[in-house]
Scaffold this active site. Structure first.
Site, PDB file in Angstrom:
ATOM      1  CE1 TYR A 157       0.409   3.041   8.933  1.00 49.84           C
ATOM      2  CE2 TYR A 157      -0.923   4.735   9.998  1.00 49.84           C
ATOM      3  CZ  TYR A 157      -0.719   3.861   8.951  1.00 49.84           C
ATOM      4  OH  TYR A 157      -1.618   3.797   7.928  1.00 49.84           O
ATOM      5  NE  ARG A 161      -1.956   1.978   3.371  1.00 45.61           N
ATOM      6  CZ  ARG A 161      -1.838   1.966   4.714  1.00 45.61           C
ATOM      7  NH1 ARG A 161      -2.435   1.030   5.423  1.00 45.61           N
ATOM      8  NH2 ARG A 161      -1.136   2.880   5.327  1.00 45.61           N
ATOM      9  CG  HIS A 172      -6.541   2.424   6.117  1.00 43.08           C
ATOM     10  ND1 HIS A 172      -6.636   1.123   5.651  1.00 43.08           N
ATOM     11  CD2 HIS A 172      -7.747   2.728   6.658  1.00 43.08           C
ATOM     12  CE1 HIS A 172      -7.863   0.665   5.913  1.00 43.08           C
ATOM     13  NE2 HIS A 172      -8.547   1.613   6.511  1.00 43.08           N
TER      14      HIS A 172
HETATM   15  C1  LIG Z   1     -15.452  -5.541  10.949  1.00 43.15           C
HETATM   16  C2  LIG Z   1     -14.596  -4.325  10.853  1.00 43.15           C
HETATM   17  N1  LIG Z   1     -13.722  -4.035  11.834  1.00 43.15           N
HETATM   18  C3  LIG Z   1     -12.945  -2.937  11.734  1.00 43.15           C
HETATM   19  C4  LIG Z   1     -13.043  -2.111  10.653  1.00 43.15           C
HETATM   20  C5  LIG Z   1     -12.141  -0.884  10.536  1.00 43.15           C
HETATM   21  N2  LIG Z   1     -11.162  -1.174   9.477  1.00 43.15           N
HETATM   22  C6  LIG Z   1     -11.328  -0.698   8.230  1.00 43.15           C
HETATM   23  S1  LIG Z   1     -10.127  -1.234   7.202  1.00 43.15           S
HETATM   24  C7  LIG Z   1      -9.329  -2.036   8.431  1.00 43.15           C
HETATM   25  C8  LIG Z   1      -8.046  -2.792   8.157  1.00 43.15           C
HETATM   26  C9  LIG Z   1      -8.177  -3.736   7.035  1.00 43.15           C
HETATM   27  O1  LIG Z   1      -6.923  -4.246   6.699  1.00 43.15           O
HETATM   28  P1  LIG Z   1      -6.770  -5.246   5.505  1.00 43.15           P
HETATM   29  O2  LIG Z   1      -7.729  -6.361   5.639  1.00 43.15           O
HETATM   30  O3  LIG Z   1      -5.335  -5.584   5.409  1.00 43.15           O
HETATM   31  O4  LIG Z   1      -7.245  -4.397   4.227  1.00 43.15           O
HETATM   32  P2  LIG Z   1      -6.581  -3.065   3.649  1.00 43.15           P
HETATM   33  O5  LIG Z   1      -7.278  -1.919   4.315  1.00 43.15           O
HETATM   34  O6  LIG Z   1      -5.136  -3.082   3.942  1.00 43.15           O
HETATM   35  O7  LIG Z   1      -6.870  -3.111   2.183  1.00 43.15           O
HETATM   36  C10 LIG Z   1     -10.019  -1.916   9.632  1.00 43.15           C
HETATM   37  C11 LIG Z   1      -9.586  -2.527  10.902  1.00 43.15           C
HETATM   38  C12 LIG Z   1     -13.977  -2.440   9.658  1.00 43.15           C
HETATM   39  N3  LIG Z   1     -14.133  -1.697   8.546  1.00 43.15           N
HETATM   40  N4  LIG Z   1     -14.735  -3.545   9.773  1.00 43.15           N
END
Ligand SMILES: Cc1ncc(C[n+]2csc(CCOP(=O)(O)OP(=O)(O)O)c2C)c(N)n1
Ligand SMILES: [Mg+2]
Length: 377
Positions: free
Chosen positions: A290, A277, A281
């Site tokens: 971070y 990435r 985010h």
């Molecule tokens: C069930 C849930 N818990 C927490 C969140 C908050 N949240 C949004 S994205 C994220 C991290 C996701 O990481 P990853 O699966 O690696 O996907 P990326 O964002 O890196 O594409 C979190 C914790 C959410 N959207 N849904």
């Protein structure tokens, strides 16, 4: 009295005959595949589709379109005209590689960073902007009618993909559900349960981990102690493999193989596409808090668009004039979509109650009335 008697002499177990470790009952392997190295040089013979200029150019165009869409969406958010947006900067090869291997009748279940796949499948930039602008009409795709909308809750669409695939199997349809989620999602029960169910029922579903090595501020090393995420398939009895997620050829080739297997009744498959990435985010995040700038700049050397462009140029399939024409065309497409989005009158406040229930429960009817009253209507 001895407790039992033997009729034959048992051979004595000597140190040399005793196995040092118990025998293995199963062995597993995770393979890693890449066709283009970060400089765009072929490191293995390319698959058939990648020998054809038009095929490669289509992949290149789709990745550039996704990146331009991304930049425009971030700009609209920064100027207060779009909601929170999740950029896929640097990850374009994953959604484009996946979607380019799918058939129209397959069903895509994307997370929130797969607009490259949605655009390939006919979802329009206008629809995507409407969605990210908070207008649910953007999820009512004119094309790709049966694809699922963007899934913001992490990993909750993985069990849905199993349901879709089960329906295909029961109806004897030769279609495949394709579910994309992030590295962070692989720590969730939803994903473990989905993999398990898909394995037990041998369903036509392909899971793709878009491993960008971060889950907001959580780096991969804090996400899991496993060597790969692909090996999470093994416990479910599913084949898992890893590919270079910045090599669109590798992503497409692995997805095409997995889809062909699933379509032929061979069951599910898990692909871990390892990418990075490059951006924050989302627009609500500041990644410089971070992770170091030097980590990010080092990763720019691996990004997928320059990699494929280098390959095209080195093989005399792409010239400066082609690049200029492509960028001009894409700019027009994105600007038109942005204008149409900005010209769309927002829906009334009651629309937030419209898309979950066929018949609104009483308490929500009351809340809707209160919202309308607050809005002065
Ligand atoms: C069930 C849930 N818990 C927490 C969140 C908050 N949240 C949004 S994205 C994220 C991290 C996701 O990481 P990853 O699966 O690696 O996907 P990326 O964002 O890196 O594409 C979190 C914790 C959410 N959207 N849904
Ligand atoms: Mg991630």
């Amino acid at each position: 009295m001895p407790p039992f008697e033997t009729t034959e002499e048992l051979p004595a177990i000597t140190e040399s005959r005793r196995p040092a470790v118990p025998p293995a009952v199963a062995r597993f392997e995770i393979r890693y595949n890449r066709f283009l190295d970060p400089k765009g040089n072929a490191v293995r013979p390319l698959p058939d589709f990648a020998q054809i200029r038009d095929e490669l150019v289509a992949l290149y165009r789709a990745m550039v379109l996704a990146r331009r869409f991304d930049a425009k969406a971030v700009a609209l958010q920064r100027t207060g005209r779009l909601g929170t947006f999740a950029s896929a900067l640097g990850q374009e090869a994953v959604p484009v590689g996946v979607a380019s291997a799918m058939r129209a009748e397959d069903v895509l279940l994307p997370s929130f960073r797969e607009h490259g796949a949605q655009l390939w499948r006919g979802v329009t930039p206008l629809e995507l902007l409407l969605f990210w602008g908070g207008d649910e009409r953007g999820s009512n795709f004119a094309e790709a009618r049966e694809d699922f909308p963007v899934c913001v809750p992490v990993g909750t669409h993985a069990p849905h993909a199993v349901g879709v695939a089960l329906a295909f199997k029961l109806r004897r349809e030769k279609r495949v559900a394709v579910c994309v989620f992030g590295d962070g999602a692989t720590s969730k029960g939803d994903v473990a349960e989905a993999l398990n169910g898909a394995g037990v029922w041998q369903l036509p579903v392909v899971f793709v981990i878009n491993n960008n090595r971060w889950a907001i501020s959580v780096p991969l090393a804090h996400q899991t102690a496993a060597e790969t995420l692909a090996q999470k398939a093994i416990a479910a009895g599913i084949e898992g493999e890893q590919v270079d997620g910045n090599d669109v050829i590798a992503v497409r080739e692995a997805t095409a193989r997995a889809l062909a297997k699933a379509r032929a009744g061979g069951g599910p498959h898990l692909i871990e596409a390892v990418t990075y990435r490059l951006g924050d985010h989302t627009t609500a995040d500041d990644a410089s808090r971070y992770r170091s700038g030097s980590e990010v700049s080092a990763r720019w050397a691996e990004e997928p668009i320059a990699r494929l462009r280098n390959h095209l140029v080195a093989n005399e399939m792409w010239a400066k004039a082609d690049e200029e024409r492509l960028l001009a065309d894409i700019s027009v497409e994105i600007e038109r979509a942005a204008e149409a989005y900005l010209a769309t009158a927002p829906q009334g406040i009651e629309s937030i109650f419209d898309f979950t229930y066929q018949t609104l429960p009483k308490d929500l009817v009351e809340q809707c009335e209160a919202a309308l009253e607050l809005a002065g209507r």
